[in-house]
Structures are given as C-alpha cells and as structure tokens.
Design an enzyme around this catalytic site. Structure first.
Site, mmCIF file in Angstrom:
data_model
loop_
_atom_site.group_PDB
_atom_site.id
_atom_site.type_symbol
_atom_site.label_atom_id
_atom_site.label_comp_id
_atom_site.label_asym_id
_atom_site.label_seq_id
_atom_site.Cartn_x
_atom_site.Cartn_y
_atom_site.Cartn_z
ATOM 1 N N ASP A 11 0.876 -1.170 0.000
ATOM 2 C CA ASP A 11 0.000 0.000 0.000
ATOM 3 C C ASP A 11 0.917 1.224 0.000
ATOM 4 O O ASP A 11 2.134 1.102 0.182
ATOM 5 C CB ASP A 11 -0.889 -0.012 1.268
ATOM 6 C CG ASP A 11 -1.768 1.224 1.371
ATOM 7 O OD1 ASP A 11 -2.461 1.540 0.386
ATOM 8 O OD2 ASP A 11 -1.776 1.900 2.424
ATOM 9 N N SER A 12 0.307 2.386 -0.160
ATOM 10 C CA SER A 12 1.101 3.617 -0.083
ATOM 11 C C SER A 12 1.555 3.891 1.356
ATOM 12 O O SER A 12 2.456 4.696 1.559
ATOM 13 C CB SER A 12 0.257 4.794 -0.570
ATOM 14 O OG SER A 12 -0.874 4.945 0.272
ATOM 15 N N TYR A 43 -0.645 8.396 -2.542
ATOM 16 C CA TYR A 43 -0.715 8.031 -3.961
ATOM 17 C C TYR A 43 -1.915 8.714 -4.636
ATOM 18 O O TYR A 43 -1.919 8.904 -5.840
ATOM 19 C CB TYR A 43 -0.889 6.509 -4.111
ATOM 20 C CG TYR A 43 0.370 5.662 -3.990
ATOM 21 C CD1 TYR A 43 1.578 6.190 -3.558
ATOM 22 C CD2 TYR A 43 0.326 4.310 -4.328
ATOM 23 C CE1 TYR A 43 2.714 5.380 -3.448
ATOM 24 C CE2 TYR A 43 1.458 3.501 -4.239
ATOM 25 C CZ TYR A 43 2.648 4.032 -3.797
ATOM 26 O OH TYR A 43 3.763 3.239 -3.699
ATOM 27 N N CYS A 75 -4.184 -1.600 -1.920
ATOM 28 C CA CYS A 75 -4.368 -0.161 -2.112
ATOM 29 C C CYS A 75 -5.308 -0.001 -3.303
ATOM 30 O O CYS A 75 -5.049 -0.554 -4.382
ATOM 31 C CB CYS A 75 -3.009 0.467 -2.415
ATOM 32 S SG CYS A 75 -3.085 2.198 -2.889
ATOM 33 N N GLU A 154 -2.792 8.501 8.569
ATOM 34 C CA GLU A 154 -1.322 8.419 8.614
ATOM 35 C C GLU A 154 -0.755 9.204 9.796
ATOM 36 O O GLU A 154 0.336 8.921 10.265
ATOM 37 C CB GLU A 154 -0.699 8.917 7.298
ATOM 38 C CG GLU A 154 -0.896 7.975 6.114
ATOM 39 C CD GLU A 154 -0.005 6.717 6.125
ATOM 40 O OE1 GLU A 154 1.028 6.710 6.817
ATOM 41 O OE2 GLU A 154 -0.381 5.739 5.444
ATOM 42 N N CYS A 186 -10.892 3.069 -0.016
ATOM 43 C CA CYS A 186 -9.486 3.379 0.230
ATOM 44 C C CYS A 186 -9.132 2.541 1.445
ATOM 45 O O CYS A 186 -9.874 2.548 2.434
ATOM 46 C CB CYS A 186 -9.311 4.864 0.531
ATOM 47 S SG CYS A 186 -7.660 5.278 1.114
ATOM 48 N N HIS A 188 -7.161 2.886 3.721
ATOM 49 C CA HIS A 188 -6.955 3.624 4.968
ATOM 50 C C HIS A 188 -8.257 3.783 5.764
ATOM 51 O O HIS A 188 -8.231 3.943 6.980
ATOM 52 C CB HIS A 188 -6.413 5.030 4.680
ATOM 53 C CG HIS A 188 -4.947 5.083 4.384
ATOM 54 N ND1 HIS A 188 -4.411 4.592 3.224
ATOM 55 C CD2 HIS A 188 -3.906 5.567 5.111
ATOM 56 C CE1 HIS A 188 -3.086 4.789 3.251
ATOM 57 N NE2 HIS A 188 -2.760 5.375 4.386
#
Ligand code: DGL
Length: 273
Positions: A11-12, A43, A75, A154, A186, A188
C-alpha cells in the site's frame, strides 16, 4: 511454485494494514510480507504513470527478495492504476481490492444508493463506477474523494473523536443523498470506520473492500492449490519506506502484538537489480 512461500502485499502507507489484519485472521497458516510506501504517500493525487512505476518497484522487491507466491495490491489507488500492468509483468497471480469491494457493494445494495469514498485517483479512474454499472445496473452511485481522511489516518488520528465534526461535514452530501451503502474505497478508511459510521448513521452498510479481498484471497488460494500445507509458518514481515517509529506505532495499535513479527525500514533505491 511452492505453497509455503509468502504472500506479498503493498500500500502507499498504513492503509493496507486493514487488508493484512483481515488476511492474517482468515489465513493463519500463511506468511505475509508487507510494504508501506510511506515515503511517497499519498498516492491519491499522483499520476497513473508514477503509481505504475512505484508499484513495479515494490513488486520487484517482493518477488526478488522473498520469492512471493502471490501479490495482493492492498491499495485501491494502485489497483485502479497498476493492476493490469502488474498482472502482465509478473509471473505470479496478482489480486487487487476493487473487484471484491464492488461485488460486496452490489450484493448489499443491488438497486439502492451506493456511496463511494476513495482517493481522487480511484474516483477519477472510474473503476468502481464501471464495475458497479455492470454488477448493479439499477443502483445509483455517488463518488466522493476524501484525501483528508488519508492524512488523518497516517497521522495516527483515526480514533480521534475531536475529528467527528469534520468527518460529519465531509460526509454530509452522502448522508443528505440518503445512501444506504458506503464503500470504503481506500484501504486507509476502515481504520476510521467508527467516525465514518457515526457521520452517516447506523443504518448505512459500510463495505470494507479490504475485508472482502481477504475473503477472496482465501478462496483463491484454495481453488488454485496455493494454500500453505506446512505446519510451520513464518511470522509476517513489515517494511516502510518512511518513518519507522510512526509506522510501527500505528501497526502495533492496529494489528496488536504478534510474536516474531518484524517491522523494518526499507530503502527501495538500494534494492533495484
Ligand atoms: N490506501 C490507498 C488506497 O486504498 C491510498 C491512500 C493514498 O496514498 O492516497 O487508495
């Protein structure tokens, strides 16, 4: 191909850990090697060409260093932009997160109102919208990019209740449109599921594309004779291209402790062959 080889995942950043967590729970006999490209995240706003290049670099690292038997693109943005390229380039199976997510949403709301929250890259790629047009032609789809959510996750703020008012405001258009199903498009976003559910209301079904992918992975391994038959399973190894301490904090918070799990820094420029 040996069944006891590891499964690669990337993933990013920390988002793909939602896929890893679901996969570890469903597949305790598999070893996972995870790369979070935190140094180059997000990303979402990047061009397709950049994402293809980064995805190729990470896939080559996982194949060359670990001889993985299968790659999961954990991702949505990288799935939207790089899945066909990786499937063509690599000689191992490559699985993305969008198919399973779209299928789960179509099943939950075949004729209803489906909301999609994702990065700008995923929304602009129209991959979800096109799949849903095929799978649930009677459903209405409303797509919205949510780059701020990626930043909050993040920054380790995914359980920060002081963000509730902001999340409510972001998701008000989807609530006002009365979506019955919301795709967390997503990887996240499942970390923020509580804040998101509160914002849209308890009756809205949240679709976790990562969880749906972990289930698909389990079925794929069984159907293709790729499941690990050996009793000895190596502990997962996690790599970040960015700040190790920040990544470690979130990984441990989200995944819990696992004996033997190693979290390391990765400099991709040192690994190219
Ligand atoms: N977690 C990623 C996704 O599923 C992307 C977040 C980002 O780097 O913008 O799309």
């Amino acid at each position: 191909m040996k069944n006891n080889q590891a499964i690669g995942m990337f993933d990013s950043g920390v988002g793909g850990l939602t896929v890893l967590k679901a996969a570890e729970q469903l597949l305790p006999h598999e070893q996972f090697i995870y790369v979070g490209d935190t140094a180059r995240m997000p990303y979402g706003p990047r061009s397709a060409a950049e994402i293809v290049q980064y995805s190729n670099e990470i896939a080559d690292f996982l194949v060359n260093q670990f001889n993985i038997k299968l790659l999961v693109i954990a991702c949505n943005t990288a799935t939207a932009r790089a899945l066909p390229t990786l499937q063509e380039r690599l000689s191992i199976p490559v699985i993305g997160v969008i198919d399973a997510g779209a299928q789960a949403a179509a099943k939950a709301s075949p004729e209803g109102k489906i909301g999609l929250i994702a990065t700008k890259g995923t929304v602009d790629s129209k991959r979800y919208q096109e799949e849903l047009a095929d799978l649930a032609p009677q459903a209405t789809v409303l797509a919205q990019a949510e780059p701020d959510f990626v930043k909050w996750v993040e920054a380790d703020r995914f359980e920060d209740s002081s963000l509730q008012a902001a999340v409510d405001q972001h998701l008000a258009p989807l609530k006002d449109a009365a979506v019955d199903t919301l795709i967390l498009g997503c990887t996240h976003f499942p970390l923020m599921a509580d804040l998101i559910q509160t914002a849209v209301g308890p009756s809205v079904a949240l679709i976790d594309a990562g969880k749906a992918t972990a289930q698909f992975l389990k079925e794929y391994l069984a159907e293709h004779g790729l499941a690990n038959q050996s009793q000895t399973v190596g502990a997962s190894r996690l790599f970040t291209t960015g700040d190790l301490a920040a990544f470690e904090t979130i990984a441990q918070e989200w995944l819990g402790q696992q004996p033997g799990r190693k979290i390391e820094h990765l400099d991709l420029s040192q690994t190219q062959v």
